[in-house]
Design a protein around this motif. Structure first.
Motif, PDB file in Angstrom:
ATOM      1  N   LEU A  40       0.845  -1.191   0.000  1.00 26.22           N
ATOM      2  CA  LEU A  40       0.000   0.000   0.000  1.00 26.22           C
ATOM      3  C   LEU A  40       0.881   1.242   0.000  1.00 26.22           C
ATOM      4  N   THR A  41       0.405   2.312  -0.627  1.00 26.72           N
ATOM      5  CA  THR A  41       1.127   3.573  -0.569  1.00 26.72           C
ATOM      6  C   THR A  41       0.154   4.714  -0.286  1.00 26.72           C
ATOM      7  N   GLY A  42       0.688   5.750   0.305  1.00 25.18           N
ATOM      8  CA  GLY A  42      -0.056   6.955   0.621  1.00 25.18           C
ATOM      9  C   GLY A  42       0.854   7.874   1.398  1.00 25.18           C
ATOM     10  N   ARG A  43       0.370   9.043   1.749  1.00 22.31           N
ATOM     11  CA  ARG A  43       1.213  10.000   2.458  1.00 22.31           C
ATOM     12  C   ARG A  43       1.169   9.830   3.965  1.00 22.31           C
ATOM     13  N   SER A  44       0.097   9.233   4.497  1.00 21.96           N
ATOM     14  CA  SER A  44      -0.094   9.158   5.939  1.00 21.96           C
ATOM     15  C   SER A  44       0.228   7.764   6.470  1.00 21.96           C
ATOM     16  N   GLU A  45       1.245   7.688   7.318  1.00 20.99           N
ATOM     17  CA  GLU A  45       1.596   6.416   7.958  1.00 20.99           C
ATOM     18  C   GLU A  45       0.424   5.881   8.769  1.00 20.99           C
ATOM     19  N   GLU A  46      -0.256   6.762   9.475  1.00 23.45           N
ATOM     20  CA  GLU A  46      -1.368   6.351  10.330  1.00 23.45           C
ATOM     21  C   GLU A  46      -2.506   5.747   9.518  1.00 23.45           C
ATOM     22  N   ARG A  47      -2.869   6.395   8.416  1.00 21.97           N
ATOM     23  CA  ARG A  47      -3.965   5.895   7.606  1.00 21.97           C
ATOM     24  C   ARG A  47      -3.584   4.601   6.902  1.00 21.97           C
ATOM     25  N   LEU A  48      -2.327   4.476   6.496  1.00 20.01           N
ATOM     26  CA  LEU A  48      -1.884   3.233   5.862  1.00 20.01           C
ATOM     27  C   LEU A  48      -1.914   2.079   6.848  1.00 20.01           C
ATOM     28  N   ARG A  49      -1.495   2.342   8.066  1.00 21.54           N
ATOM     29  CA  ARG A  49      -1.516   1.296   9.090  1.00 21.54           C
ATOM     30  C   ARG A  49      -2.949   0.820   9.337  1.00 21.54           C
ATOM     31  N   ALA A  50      -3.865   1.768   9.417  1.00 14.94           N
ATOM     32  CA  ALA A  50      -5.266   1.408   9.621  1.00 14.94           C
ATOM     33  C   ALA A  50      -5.817   0.637   8.430  1.00 14.94           C
ATOM     34  N   ALA A  51      -5.469   1.074   7.215  1.00 11.68           N
ATOM     35  CA  ALA A  51      -5.937   0.388   6.015  1.00 11.68           C
ATOM     36  C   ALA A  51      -5.398  -1.029   5.948  1.00 11.68           C
ATOM     37  N   ALA A  52      -4.112  -1.203   6.257  1.00 12.34           N
ATOM     38  CA  ALA A  52      -3.493  -2.530   6.204  1.00 12.34           C
ATOM     39  C   ALA A  52      -4.151  -3.484   7.184  1.00 12.34           C
ATOM     40  N   GLY A  53      -4.640  -2.951   8.299  1.00 12.22           N
ATOM     41  CA  GLY A  53      -5.295  -3.793   9.289  1.00 12.22           C
ATOM     42  C   GLY A  53      -6.566  -4.444   8.782  1.00 12.22           C
ATOM     43  N   GLY A  54      -7.147  -3.885   7.725  1.00  6.30           N
ATOM     44  CA  GLY A  54      -8.371  -4.456   7.174  1.00  6.30           C
ATOM     45  C   GLY A  54      -8.151  -5.347   5.970  1.00  6.30           C
ATOM     46  N   VAL A  55      -6.893  -5.550   5.587  1.00  3.77           N
ATOM     47  CA  VAL A  55      -6.574  -6.387   4.428  1.00  3.77           C
ATOM     48  C   VAL A  55      -6.204  -7.782   4.911  1.00  3.77           C
ATOM     49  N   ASP A  56      -6.909  -8.768   4.420  1.00  2.91           N
ATOM     50  CA  ASP A  56      -6.656 -10.161   4.806  1.00  2.91           C
ATOM     51  C   ASP A  56      -5.643 -10.767   3.841  1.00  2.91           C
ATOM     52  N   GLY A  57      -4.401 -10.872   4.274  1.00  2.00           N
ATOM     53  CA  GLY A  57      -3.358 -11.421   3.422  1.00  2.00           C
ATOM     54  C   GLY A  57      -2.030 -10.776   3.746  1.00  2.00           C
ATOM     55  N   GLU A  58      -1.040 -11.017   2.888  1.00  2.00           N
ATOM     56  CA  GLU A  58       0.288 -10.446   3.092  1.00  2.00           C
ATOM     57  C   GLU A  58       0.294  -9.004   2.608  1.00  2.00           C
ATOM     58  N   VAL A  59       0.527  -8.071   3.518  1.00  2.00           N
ATOM     59  CA  VAL A  59       0.447  -6.661   3.170  1.00  2.00           C
ATOM     60  C   VAL A  59       1.485  -5.861   3.947  1.00  2.00           C
ATOM     61  N   ARG A  60       2.067  -4.878   3.288  1.00  4.12           N
ATOM     62  CA  ARG A  60       2.919  -3.903   3.937  1.00  4.12           C
ATOM     63  C   ARG A  60       2.661  -2.558   3.288  1.00  4.12           C
ATOM     64  N   TRP A  61       3.275  -1.513   3.831  1.00  2.62           N
ATOM     65  CA  TRP A  61       3.005  -0.192   3.275  1.00  2.62           C
ATOM     66  C   TRP A  61       4.254   0.666   3.274  1.00  2.62           C
ATOM     67  N   VAL A  62       4.227   1.655   2.393  1.00  2.00           N
ATOM     68  CA  VAL A  62       5.288   2.653   2.310  1.00  2.00           C
ATOM     69  C   VAL A  62       4.620   4.021   2.293  1.00  2.00           C
ATOM     70  N   ALA A  63       4.892   4.822   3.303  1.00  4.11           N
ATOM     71  CA  ALA A  63       4.350   6.179   3.354  1.00  4.11           C
ATOM     72  C   ALA A  63       5.280   7.100   2.569  1.00  4.11           C
ATOM     73  N   ALA A  64       4.758   7.708   1.507  1.00  5.73           N
ATOM     74  CA  ALA A  64       5.578   8.572   0.663  1.00  5.73           C
ATOM     75  C   ALA A  64       4.678   9.456  -0.184  1.00  5.73           C
ATOM     76  N   ASP A  65       5.109  10.683  -0.404  1.00  4.62           N
ATOM     77  CA  ASP A  65       4.415  11.589  -1.304  1.00  4.62           C
ATOM     78  C   ASP A  65       5.005  11.392  -2.696  1.00  4.62           C
ATOM     79  N   LEU A  66       4.301  10.671  -3.533  1.00  4.28           N
ATOM     80  CA  LEU A  66       4.841  10.288  -4.838  1.00  4.28           C
ATOM     81  C   LEU A  66       4.871  11.436  -5.835  1.00  4.28           C
ATOM     82  N   THR A  67       4.336  12.583  -5.464  1.00  2.73           N
ATOM     83  CA  THR A  67       4.446  13.742  -6.352  1.00  2.73           C
ATOM     84  C   THR A  67       5.806  14.421  -6.225  1.00  2.73           C
TER      85      THR A  67
END
Length: 259
Positions: free
Chosen positions: A36-63
């Motif tokens: 998962l990607t997005g700018r907010s570490e907090e929101r990514l962590r919450a989003a990952a908690g609802g994904v059933d499977g192997e998931v990780r995230w990178v917080a980054a502003d891709l612009t």
């Protein structure tokens, strides 16, 4: 049909909520290891908690260059790239300035181009890969209230077609998904902008579709999972003969007999 993405790694940009999160959730359910990607570490962590499977995230502003560099350093290679990151909103076309146009192009188009340039060569070298772009019905039916948004989605159609040609004959497919009006948090806010007052949501949605999206044959907003279903199919081996295509999940909004 059984979609099996076991052993594949999928990166979905703009995936802390809405359509992006629904796509990531669907890919994970099919067995992919999802980033998962997005700018907010907090929101990514919450989003990952609802994904059933192997998931990780990178917080980054891709612009930004730094954000892009951070992502590709932490995730150097993927098998499936879903360029979903985007911004939208209503604006007076006669007063929308150059800076806002640049922001939309930077976010909606150039972030996807940069990531495709980075990840596509590895897919070609390995002989398998999937690149997708979340486009929109607005790419074809330019909305008067957000021309700057529609034009960026039109640009993505040219981007995907060009990169599909660059990957011709390699086992890598490149496609766009034309999403129709979809129920997300951002769209709910957009509906409230256009439909004033304190109407109950269902009534406001029906009025929005009737007054602002009357071409829809579905007659309602699309659910994010309905977009995700198409994206998961296109990411799978089952879609091996679909490339260079703009595939519609628009509820019949675009009045055309060709895809």
């Amino acid at each position: 049909m059984r979609i099996d993405l076991a052993g594949r790694t999928a990166l979905v940009t703009g995936s802390s909520q809405g359509i992006g999160l629904a796509i990531a959730t669907g890919l994970a359910a099919a067995g992919a290891a999802v980033v998962l990607t997005g700018r907010s570490e907090e929101r990514l962590r919450a989003a990952a908690g609802g994904v059933d499977g192997e998931v990780r995230w990178v917080a980054a502003d891709l612009t930004t260059g730094d954000g892009h560099a951070r992502l590709v350093e932490e995730v150097p290679a993927v098998d499936v790239l879903v360029n979903n990151l985007g911004v939208f909103g209503a604006a007076d076309p006669l007063t929308t300035g150059d800076d806002e146009w640049r922001r939309y192009f930077e976010t909606n188009v150039l972030t996807a181009v940069r990531l495709t340039r980075h990840y596509l060569p590895g897919m070609v070298e390995r002989g398998w890969g999937r690149v997708q772009y979340t486009s929109s019905d607005s790419a074809v039916v330019t909305p008067a209230e957000m021309i700057h948004y529609g034009v960026t989605k039109t640009a993505l159609l040219g981007v995907h077609r060009g990169f599909a040609k660059a990957a011709a004959g390699t086992g890598v497919t490149v496609n766009s998904v034309l999403a129709g009006p979809t129920r997300t948090g951002g769209v709910e806010e957009f509906v409230r902008q256009l439909i004033p007052g304190d109407l109950p949501w269902e009534e406001a949605q029906q009025r929005f579709m009737r007054e602002h999206r009357p071409q829809s044959l579905l007659g309602r907003l699309i659910e994010p999972e309905e977009i995700a279903n198409m994206c998961c199919y296109l990411a799978s081996p089952l879609a091996s003969a679909t490339t260079g295509a703009a595939v519609r999940v628009d509820g019949g909004y675009v009045d055309a007999i060709l895809p």
